[in-house]
Design an enzyme around this catalytic site. Structure first.
Site, PDB file in Angstrom:
ATOM      1  N   SER A  70      -8.995 -17.003 -26.921  1.00 33.13           N
ATOM      2  CA  SER A  70      -9.190 -17.642 -28.210  1.00 33.13           C
ATOM      3  C   SER A  70     -10.514 -17.181 -28.831  1.00 33.13           C
ATOM      4  CB  SER A  70      -9.116 -19.166 -28.052  1.00 33.13           C
ATOM      5  OG  SER A  70      -8.962 -19.811 -29.286  1.00 33.13           O
ATOM      6  N   ASP A 112       2.306 -19.520 -29.815  1.00 37.40           N
ATOM      7  CA  ASP A 112       1.004 -19.618 -30.473  1.00 37.40           C
ATOM      8  C   ASP A 112       1.235 -19.779 -31.973  1.00 37.40           C
ATOM      9  OD1 ASP A 112      -1.780 -19.526 -30.935  1.00 37.40           O
ATOM     10  OD2 ASP A 112      -2.039 -18.078 -29.327  1.00 37.40           O
ATOM     11  N   HIS A 145      -0.649 -21.358 -26.998  1.00 36.18           N
ATOM     12  CA  HIS A 145      -2.024 -20.864 -27.036  1.00 36.18           C
ATOM     13  C   HIS A 145      -2.815 -21.260 -25.787  1.00 36.18           C
ATOM     14  CE1 HIS A 145      -5.689 -19.587 -29.211  1.00 36.18           C
ATOM     15  NE2 HIS A 145      -6.275 -20.645 -28.674  1.00 36.18           N
TER      16      HIS A 145
END
Length: 399
Positions: free
Chosen positions: A224, A315, A351
């Protein structure tokens, strides 16, 4: 919806995924190039697994997504760049998705840290930059017999540059060290206490410290926001902020990263990031430095650098678009060199679960990471040992 729920499992080719994973596991780069090449906006991109319907079929939607978001309002940007809103785990609210992720990382990291500390295989709270008390890192070592010039996994945590720490970055330490590598978990100051430019500088200094004190080849890894920071370290312009030798970097694993910061200027996170204008955001964006990064990768001697860009099936649309486009553009820019860029779509992952799986030594992303570290031959033994520990814990739990 563009790259959203409509592009889920019906478009994932499980057979191709298995074949591609086998190609990468065998280290057959030439085969991977010929059997798994696809196109995004006319750019060749070798893939390990298709993302959505495959990069080729997403070329048009991805290009349109970038253009569409230039005029999107803040509410749209907030949703497009909020991964918890797109998780397939519908039994959890977005806040619960985030909290569960934080809990998994914290608990797993504590367990691994305690276990390796008991074996005297940790250096904890090491200061790499005296200008900030938060500029520290933890080092997790393999067994002494493997310590000399062991490969190094340099891990940068996520949290949208505003949360988490190195204390949440050791959940995969047993897997990494049991395979024979060193894990370096980096801490950095958080926004809004500092700006993003300061965080980038801290990470460069952490890498310089690592190169001074550890002597094996280095693989960068980040998730991330950490994926952004790890990618930024490949930019020679930013790496020049400290005495970093990019020739020591042999690989990078960028998981669900943010590579273009400009869209973030129009969503809630910028209340803390304070990115300024497009020019300021571009200066810290790996997507805007593809040519510089590619030139540095192409200058790399020997086998070159392997860059793996990974993103979860579930995601957010913008995170997936950025991963696809960054991998494609970097692949095209490095085509004439000896480095290789691959794209890995993580089926059934969002994610957050995309990175959590690194605690599982038998998982495909973990195997790819071990390959980047030059330790794929250790994977089976590590996986067996990991399963043995889990079985022992289950047996003892049952009394």
């Amino acid at each position: 919806p563009l790259l959203g729920p409509a592009l889920t499992d019906p478009f994932f080719d499980a057979a191709l995924a298995r074949r591609a994973a086998a190609i990468m596991a065998a280290g057959d780069a030439d085969s991977a190039r010929t059997t798994s090449k696809t196109t995004l906006d006319g750019v060749d991109c070798p893939i390990v697994r298709p993302v959505g319907r495959s990069c080729a079929q997403l070329a048009g939607p991805a290009a349109k997504a970038a253009a569409r978001l230039r005029d999107a309002d803040r509410a749209t940007m907030d949703r497009e760049l909020s991964p918890s809103q797109w998780s397939h785990r519908k039994d959890l609210t977005p806040d619960q998705v985030v909290q569960q992720h934080c809990d998994v990382l914290a608990a797993g990291s504590k367990t691994a840290r305690d276990a390796l500390s008991a074996l005297s295989r940790t250096w904890l709270n090491v200061q790499y930059d005296p200008s900030s008390p938060n500029a520290t890192l933890d080092v997790f070592l393999p067994s002494p017999s493997r310590e000399t010039a062991a490969p190094v996994l340099f891990y940068v945590h996520g949290g949208y540059w505003t949360a988490l720490s190195k204390d949440d970055s050791a959940w995969m330490a047993r897997t990494v060290t049991d395979a024979g590598a060193v894990l370096v978990a980096v801490n950095y100051d958080l926004c809004p206490a500092v700006d993003l430019d300061t965080i980038v500088t801290q990470c460069v200094r952490a890498l310089a410290w690592t190169q001074t004190h550890l002597h094996g080849p280095i693989v960068l890894c980040g998730h991330s926001a950490g994926g952004h920071l790890a990618a930024a370290l490949l930019d020679p312009h930013l790496a020049a902020r400290a005495d970093v030798d990019l020739a020591r970097v042999t690989g990078a694993c960028l998981v669900s990263g943010v590579f273009d910061l400009r869209p973030l200027r129009r969503m809630y996170v910028n209340d803390w990031l304070r990115l300024g204008d497009d020019e300021a955001a571009s200066a810290l964006s790996p997507a805007a430095a593809v040519d510089r990064i590619a030139a540095a990768l192409n200058d790399h001697a020997g086998k070159g650098v392997q860059v793996l860009v990974a993103v979860g099936e579930h995601d957010s649309p913008e995170f997936r678009r950025q991963s696809i486009q960054f991998a494609a553009e970097l692949s095209a820019a490095t085509e004439r060199g000896n480095s290789r860029v691959s794209l890995l779509g993580l089926a059934g992952k969002d994610h957050f679960t995309a990175i959590e799986q690194l605690a599982d030594a038998s998982d495909e992303l973990t195997l790819c990471l071990l390959q980047l570290l030059g330790l794929l031959g250790e994977a089976a033994a590590v996986a067996d040992e990991s399963r043995g520990r889990a079985s022992a814990g289950t047996d003892s739990g049952q009394g």
